[in-house]
Design an enzyme around this catalytic site. Structure first.
Site, PDB file in Angstrom:
ATOM      1  N   THR A 146      -2.839  -1.091  -3.639  1.00 19.47           N
ATOM      2  CA  THR A 146      -2.808   0.346  -3.919  1.00 19.47           C
ATOM      3  C   THR A 146      -1.795   1.058  -3.020  1.00 19.47           C
ATOM      4  OG1 THR A 146      -5.149   0.243  -4.480  1.00 19.47           O
ATOM      5  CG2 THR A 146      -4.240   2.417  -3.993  1.00 19.47           C
ATOM      6  N   GLU A 147      -0.854   1.780  -3.648  1.00 16.70           N
ATOM      7  CA  GLU A 147       0.147   2.577  -2.938  1.00 16.70           C
ATOM      8  C   GLU A 147       0.933   1.758  -1.908  1.00 16.70           C
ATOM      9  OE1 GLU A 147       0.685   5.351  -4.216  1.00 16.70           O
ATOM     10  OE2 GLU A 147      -1.168   5.757  -5.298  1.00 16.70           O
ATOM     11  N   LEU A 148       1.123   0.478  -2.188  1.00 16.84           N
ATOM     12  CA  LEU A 148       1.845  -0.452  -1.314  1.00 16.84           C
ATOM     13  C   LEU A 148       1.235  -0.549   0.086  1.00 16.84           C
ATOM     14  CD1 LEU A 148       5.666  -0.063  -2.120  1.00 16.84           C
ATOM     15  CD2 LEU A 148       3.948  -1.422  -3.283  1.00 16.84           C
ATOM     16  N   TRP A 300       3.584   3.546   1.001  1.00 17.76           N
ATOM     17  CA  TRP A 300       4.857   4.153   0.600  1.00 17.76           C
ATOM     18  C   TRP A 300       4.752   5.673   0.501  1.00 17.76           C
ATOM     19  CZ3 TRP A 300       6.314   2.605  -5.169  1.00 17.76           C
ATOM     20  CH2 TRP A 300       5.322   3.053  -6.044  1.00 17.76           C
TER      21      TRP A 300
END
Length: 402
Positions: A146-148, A300
């Protein structure tokens, strides 16, 4: 040959409907079906359908030399099954070409990797099963959290699940003088390869493309290829990671974003020594240059590239802790509706809406939020969560008496 690796995140949350305090204990359905359907259909027309058609054209035009990767969240897949079967079919056509890679992630786009290994593993396995079901037995080899979100420990867990690589942010405070344009490995388990986003070139497309105050506006394919060519020859991989909604939703069609993508492959093939690869191909064809050490989780999001977009204030942390206090009780129950709500309540977006940052990052959070203020997001979520907690408690007590 040097290579460009395009990866697109495709995600839609199940947004919580307006849920007032006096509905706690009375109304057990939390999801704003009307809003969720409208958002998915709107983005389908502006982004998913035209961009999928464009990518399919490019794959056929270049006979598979152009390729991309997607991570499709489970909550996104649930919604396009319900509201946009034409979008699901268009993704299935892309994957059927053999030149589009699908990545694995947590089913509900959750933050479970930060809190519960057991829940994290369960959501990853559920997502893998969903991909297999919808895409003709497809089994992802590469993971995107999730979300890097990534740390050494998260990487070690992903390696334990059998993945060969993970994607994350090429955060400056982690890399220091190093370049994101190499393949690294996890510092705990070297078998897990780590692919890092080149955030400068990625964000030139995702965030700066239509910004008329940007010094390099307008972004042309020739300009972008010249930046690729300026990268030192020994740096072999440029990872361009971004939200898929960049195309047509965040950057409207009128900005020229679709035409930019339509002509970018030809410009790269003609005027550089770069080609295109999927993450699996990057891992297969590139040697690692050493371990990357990430003791504290990165992501990120925002300037800090840390967790503060979701867990940066007291409201977010209270909601997060209250939610995961329920895990041990939910695990005792075999109730499909409780399980569905448990997973959808974990989606990271709910915490993102509660962010209280200011300046440029704050405006980004406001853009994505359906609420007037972060406080409204917190109150609405906590009302729904309070009802969920009551339901779970009642079900556990009923089971104990049975």
């Amino acid at each position: 040959m040097r290579t460009v690796c395009f990866y697109f995140q495709v995600h839609q949350p199940f947004r919580v409907k307006p849920y007032r305090f006096f509905e706690i204990g009375e109304d057990h359905y939390y999801w704003d079906d009307f809003l969720n359907r409208n958002v998915v259909r709107k983005v389908a027309q502006k982004c998913y359908l035209p961009m999928n058609a464009l990518l399919l054209d490019l794959i056929h035009k270049y006979q598979g030399k152009f390729k991309v990767a997607f991570s499709l969240s489970g909550t996104f897949l649930d919604q396009i099954e319900a509201y946009a079967p034409d979008v699901l079919e268009s993704f299935q056509k892309l994957v059927a070409t053999g030149h589009v890679e699908l990545l694995n992630e947590t089913y509900s786009h959750s933050l479970a990797s930060l809190k519960s290994k057991e829940e994290f593993f369960g959501l990853v396995e559920k997502h893998q099963a969903k991909i297999k079901q919808l895409f003709n037995g497809y089994t992802p080899k590469v993971f995107r959290n999730t979300e890097l979100i990534y740390s050494d420990q998260i990487g070690a867990m992903v390696s334990e699940l059998g993945y060969e690589a993970i994607l994350t942010e090429g955060a400056k405070h982690v890399l220091g003088w190093k370049s994101p344009n190499y393949v690294y490995n996890n510092s705990i388990n070297p078998n897990l390869k780590v692919l890092l986003k080149n955030f400068l070139l990625s964000d030139d497309i995702a965030f700066r493309f239509s910004n008329k105050t940007w010094a390099d506006y307008p972004l042309t394919t020739d300009k972008f290829v010249s930046w690729l060519n300026a990268i030192p020859k020994e740096e072999q991989v440029v990872n361009l990671f971004m939200d898929y909604e960049t195309f047509g939703e965040h950057q409207w069609a009128e900005t020229g974003i679709f035409e930019f993508m339509r002509h970018l492959p030809e410009a790269i093939f003609k005027n550089s020594d770069f080609g295109f690869s999927t993450p699996s191909e990057v891992v297969k064809n590139s040697k690692t240059v050493g371990a990357i050490h990430v003791p504290v989780p990165i992501s990120w999001a925002d300037e800090e590239r840390d967790l503060t977009a979701w867990l940066g204030n007291e409201m977010q942390n209270e909601a997060f802790e209250r939610l995961y206090e329920q895990e041990r009780y939910v695990k005792k129950l075999d109730d499909p509706e409780i399980q569905r709500d448990w997973e959808y309540l974990q989606t990271s977006d709910h915490f993102y809406y509660m962010c209280t940052k200011f300046f440029s990052d704050g405006s980004v959070h406001e853009y994505f939020s359906p609420y007037d203020t972060p406080y409204d997001a917190f109150i609405n979520y906590m009302n729904a969560l309070s009802d969920f907690i009551l339901r779970v408690k009642e079900k556990v007590e009923e089971k104990a008496l049975a």
